[in-house]
Design a protein around this motif. Structure first.
Motif, mmCIF file in Angstrom:
data_model
loop_
_atom_site.group_PDB
_atom_site.id
_atom_site.type_symbol
_atom_site.label_atom_id
_atom_site.label_comp_id
_atom_site.label_asym_id
_atom_site.label_seq_id
_atom_site.Cartn_x
_atom_site.Cartn_y
_atom_site.Cartn_z
ATOM 1 N N SER A 227 0.837 -1.067 -0.068
ATOM 2 C CA SER A 227 0.033 -0.023 0.059
ATOM 3 C C SER A 227 0.848 1.260 -0.074
ATOM 4 C CB SER A 227 -0.930 -0.149 1.165
ATOM 5 O OG SER A 227 -1.448 1.101 1.444
ATOM 6 N N LEU A 228 1.941 1.137 0.806
ATOM 7 C CA LEU A 228 2.834 2.466 0.719
ATOM 8 C C LEU A 228 3.349 2.609 -0.373
ATOM 9 C CD1 LEU A 228 5.241 3.002 3.649
ATOM 10 C CD2 LEU A 228 6.395 2.738 1.251
ATOM 11 N N VAL A 229 3.832 1.542 -1.166
ATOM 12 C CA VAL A 229 4.427 1.828 -2.628
ATOM 13 C C VAL A 229 3.322 2.237 -3.468
ATOM 14 C CG1 VAL A 229 5.262 0.594 -4.561
ATOM 15 C CG2 VAL A 229 6.298 0.032 -2.259
ATOM 16 N N ALA A 230 2.090 1.674 -3.334
ATOM 17 C CA ALA A 230 1.090 2.166 -4.247
ATOM 18 C C ALA A 230 1.004 3.733 -4.039
ATOM 19 C CB ALA A 230 -0.282 1.580 -4.084
ATOM 20 N N LEU A 231 0.858 4.203 -2.798
ATOM 21 C CA LEU A 231 0.353 5.605 -2.667
ATOM 22 C C LEU A 231 1.743 6.575 -2.626
ATOM 23 C CD1 LEU A 231 -1.828 5.047 0.428
ATOM 24 C CD2 LEU A 231 -2.646 5.450 -1.829
ATOM 25 N N ALA A 298 -8.406 1.116 2.781
ATOM 26 C CA ALA A 298 -7.553 2.611 3.049
ATOM 27 C C ALA A 298 -6.750 2.790 1.708
ATOM 28 C CB ALA A 298 -6.680 2.367 4.219
ATOM 29 N N CYS A 299 -6.176 2.231 1.052
ATOM 30 C CA CYS A 299 -5.432 2.479 -0.205
ATOM 31 C C CYS A 299 -6.157 3.049 -1.232
ATOM 32 C CB CYS A 299 -4.439 1.076 -0.410
ATOM 33 S SG CYS A 299 -3.585 1.519 -1.887
ATOM 34 N N ALA A 373 -4.595 0.352 12.662
ATOM 35 C CA ALA A 373 -3.456 1.181 12.429
ATOM 36 C C ALA A 373 -2.501 1.098 11.348
ATOM 37 C CB ALA A 373 -2.587 0.913 13.819
ATOM 38 N N MET A 374 -2.203 -0.311 10.953
ATOM 39 C CA MET A 374 -1.311 -0.603 9.942
ATOM 40 C C MET A 374 -1.794 -0.280 8.632
ATOM 41 S SD MET A 374 1.069 -3.747 11.269
ATOM 42 C CE MET A 374 -0.488 -4.875 11.490
ATOM 43 N N ALA A 375 -3.143 -0.265 8.401
ATOM 44 C CA ALA A 375 -3.759 -0.198 7.100
ATOM 45 C C ALA A 375 -3.742 1.228 6.792
ATOM 46 C CB ALA A 375 -5.115 -0.770 7.097
ATOM 47 N N PRO A 378 -0.019 3.955 5.977
ATOM 48 C CA PRO A 378 0.667 4.450 4.407
ATOM 49 C C PRO A 378 -0.138 5.617 3.693
ATOM 50 C CG PRO A 378 0.096 1.885 4.523
ATOM 51 C CD PRO A 378 -0.445 2.467 5.842
ATOM 52 N N VAL A 379 -1.315 6.175 4.492
ATOM 53 C CA VAL A 379 -2.016 7.315 3.788
ATOM 54 C C VAL A 379 -0.811 8.058 4.298
ATOM 55 C CG1 VAL A 379 -3.886 8.833 4.387
ATOM 56 C CG2 VAL A 379 -4.337 6.238 4.521
ATOM 57 N N GLY A 380 -0.088 8.418 5.134
ATOM 58 C CA GLY A 380 0.799 9.267 5.441
ATOM 59 C C GLY A 380 1.806 9.448 4.322
ATOM 60 N N MET A 381 1.696 8.591 3.299
ATOM 61 C CA MET A 381 2.718 9.135 1.883
ATOM 62 C C MET A 381 2.152 10.227 0.956
ATOM 63 S SD MET A 381 5.126 6.774 2.387
ATOM 64 C CE MET A 381 4.831 6.940 3.932
ATOM 65 N N VAL A 382 0.733 10.244 1.214
ATOM 66 C CA VAL A 382 0.090 11.446 0.550
ATOM 67 C C VAL A 382 -0.162 12.454 1.442
ATOM 68 C CG1 VAL A 382 -1.998 11.825 -0.839
ATOM 69 C CG2 VAL A 382 -1.121 9.711 -0.787
ATOM 70 N N PHE A 383 -0.625 12.530 2.786
ATOM 71 C CA PHE A 383 -0.919 13.688 3.492
ATOM 72 C C PHE A 383 -0.665 13.049 5.132
ATOM 73 C CE2 PHE A 383 -5.210 12.201 2.059
ATOM 74 C CZ PHE A 383 -5.697 11.637 3.184
ATOM 75 N N PRO A 384 -0.375 14.029 5.832
ATOM 76 C CA PRO A 384 0.073 13.558 7.325
ATOM 77 C C PRO A 384 -1.405 12.990 7.753
ATOM 78 C CG PRO A 384 0.700 15.959 7.032
ATOM 79 C CD PRO A 384 -0.032 15.623 5.722
ATOM 80 N N VAL A 385 -1.164 11.957 8.741
ATOM 81 C CA VAL A 385 -2.283 11.165 9.096
ATOM 82 C C VAL A 385 -1.839 10.650 10.613
ATOM 83 C CG1 VAL A 385 -1.504 8.813 8.209
ATOM 84 C CG2 VAL A 385 -3.731 9.377 8.803
#
Ligand SMILES: O=C(O)C1=C[C@@H](OP(=O)(O)O)[C@@H](O)[C@H](O)C1
Ligand SMILES: C=C(OP(=O)(O)O)C(=O)O
Length: 411
Positions: A227-231, A298-299, A373-375, A378-385
């Motif tokens: 998910s982190l790589v996707a985002l 979430a992704c 929590a873990m899902a 990775p949203v934090g790759m786009v904006f702070p979460v």
């Protein structure tokens, strides 16, 4: 710490991560090894709390076995302690005492276990009061509630005087976990006959052979890195210790993420993730891999991909009601999970006319659920979460935040 804020990375991500090992494989290996009188050798046992709890309880002579919030530990140990004739009180967190166990208890009673409920019929805490084989070893059991009951019975099957035969009814959920159980049993020398069309599994009476058994890294934990790589804007991550032919059904994340913009190339050490174009919409049936649903939801909500989700019925009886938790938290990151057909079909998507970045940092509640929590991290790759109660990750992936710190700042 009551919360952490995951911030977007300031540099391209180029890293390798040695993932935690699989708690599912670890917990099976521990039960099976216990049935060899602890004579085998297990390598790469998980540091997950669920596994550490299993190890502690297998070694403890205390009457009370408190599994905390570990579903497999509760279900596998209930069967193990029952047939090894150990008198135990099985209990756990308040949520664990809301997670059903009646299907397993009914089956164990038919085999000859004396089990009583201490509070509510069908739910922990239970009291195990000994075992006297009934001579009945052909059981009909629902396959559509939790595969963990089936795995628990299969592992103790070879210890019974006539082995065990299970006839599964309804749709079989989480089937790869049942196959994982059977394969690990085979690694310890125990054979079986499974007929998936007829939905029957037979394990003859036999002895486990002590074995040296190495546990693979955790594909469920790998899903957060996908998910982190996707985002992320620019990312290449090598995940170490994963195999292309895995026992774990959550390796389905490879195929799912091909739709969501991540390519997987297997290397000698694991799998290398790189970015590829994502699709706008696709459908996935999570019956075989329910633990991936939150990662994907979430992704998708942030990436703006519409995912039609089926096979997520079991999410309601996990660490929390995961459907309810997603429906409450996705809107904070601009997404929504809409029920299309009652309890069977959902769509996750970005809400119409939602700004790319929320006006203030969203605070995600995690409901004592490591996967919430873990899902959402990775949203934090786009904006702070902001993720509440970040310690929940200890259940399956204790080093999650330390690993994440290798690619971005976490405050
Ligand atoms: O057997 C296992 O190791 C597991 C089976 C699955 O549960 P269900 O069979 O209840 O779906 C899964 O969700 C859980 O995280 C681990
Ligand atoms: C559902 C899970 O675990 P368990 O059922 O073993 O508590 C999980 O790890 O997502």
């Amino acid at each position: 710490m009551n919360s952490v804020i995951v911030n977007p990375p300031t540099q391209p991500i180029r890293t390798e991560i040695r993932l935690a090992s699989s708690k599912s494989e670890s917990n099976r290996a521990l039960i099976i090894n216990a049935l060899t009188q602890f004579k085998g050798q297990l390598e790469n046992i998980s540091s997950a709390r669920d596994t550490q709890t299993m190890m502690r309880l297998l070694q403890s002579s205390d009457v009370v076995a408190d599994v905390l919030d570990a579903g497999t530990t509760m279900r596998f140990l209930t069967a193990y302690f029952a047939v090894t004739n150990q008198h135990k009180t099985m209990t756990g967190t308040p949520r664990m005492c809301e997670r059903p166990i009646g299907i397993l208890v009914d089956a164990l009673r038919i085999l000859g276990a004396n089990i009583t409920y201490k509070q509510n019929e069908g739910y922990p805490p239970t009291e195990l009061n000994g075992f006297q084989y009934s001579g009945q070893n052909h059981l009909t059991i629902r396959g559509d509630v939790s595969s963990q009951y089936i795995s628990a019975l299969l592992m103790i099957g070879p210890m019974l005087p006539d082995g065990i035969t299970l006839e599964l009814t309804g749709e079989i959920g989480s089937r790869p976990y049942i196959e994982m159980t059977l394969q690990q049993m085979r690694a310890f020398g125990v054979t079986h006959e499974a007929n998936w069309e007829a939905k029957t599994i037979r394990v003859p009476a036999q002895h486990y052979t002590p074995t040296h058994y190495a546990i693979e890294s955790d594909w469920s934990g790998a899903s957060y890195w996908y998910s982190l790589v996707a985002l992320a804007k620019d990312a290449e991550v090598e995940l170490l210790g994963l195999k292309e032919n895995s026992l774990q059904g959550d390796s389905a994340i490879v195929k799912i993420m091909e739709h969501m913009g991540v390519k997987s190339v297997f290397t000698k050490r694991g799998v290398l993730l790189t970015k590829i174009p994502a699709e706008k919409a696709f459908a996935w049936d999570f019956t075989d891999c329910p633990d991936l649903a939150q990662t994907v939801a979430a992704c998708a909500a942030v990436a703006g991909i519409e995912v039609t989700m089926t096979g997520i019925e079991s999410l309601k009886i996990k660490e929390t009601d995961r459907v309810g938790a997603l429906q409450a938290e996705l809107p904070k990151i601009g997404g929504e999970l809409v029920e299309l057909e009652q309890n069977t079909k959902y769509i996750v998507r970005r809400k119409a006319e939602t700004p790319a970045t929320p006006p203030s940092t969203p605070v995600i509640e995690t409901y004592d659920d490591h996967r919430m929590a873990m899902a959402f991290a990775p949203v934090g790759m786009v904006f702070p979460v902001e993720i509440s109660e970040p310690h929940v990750v200890a259940k399956s992936y204790p080093s999650f935040w330390d690993d994440l710190k290798k690619v971005t700042t976490i405050a």
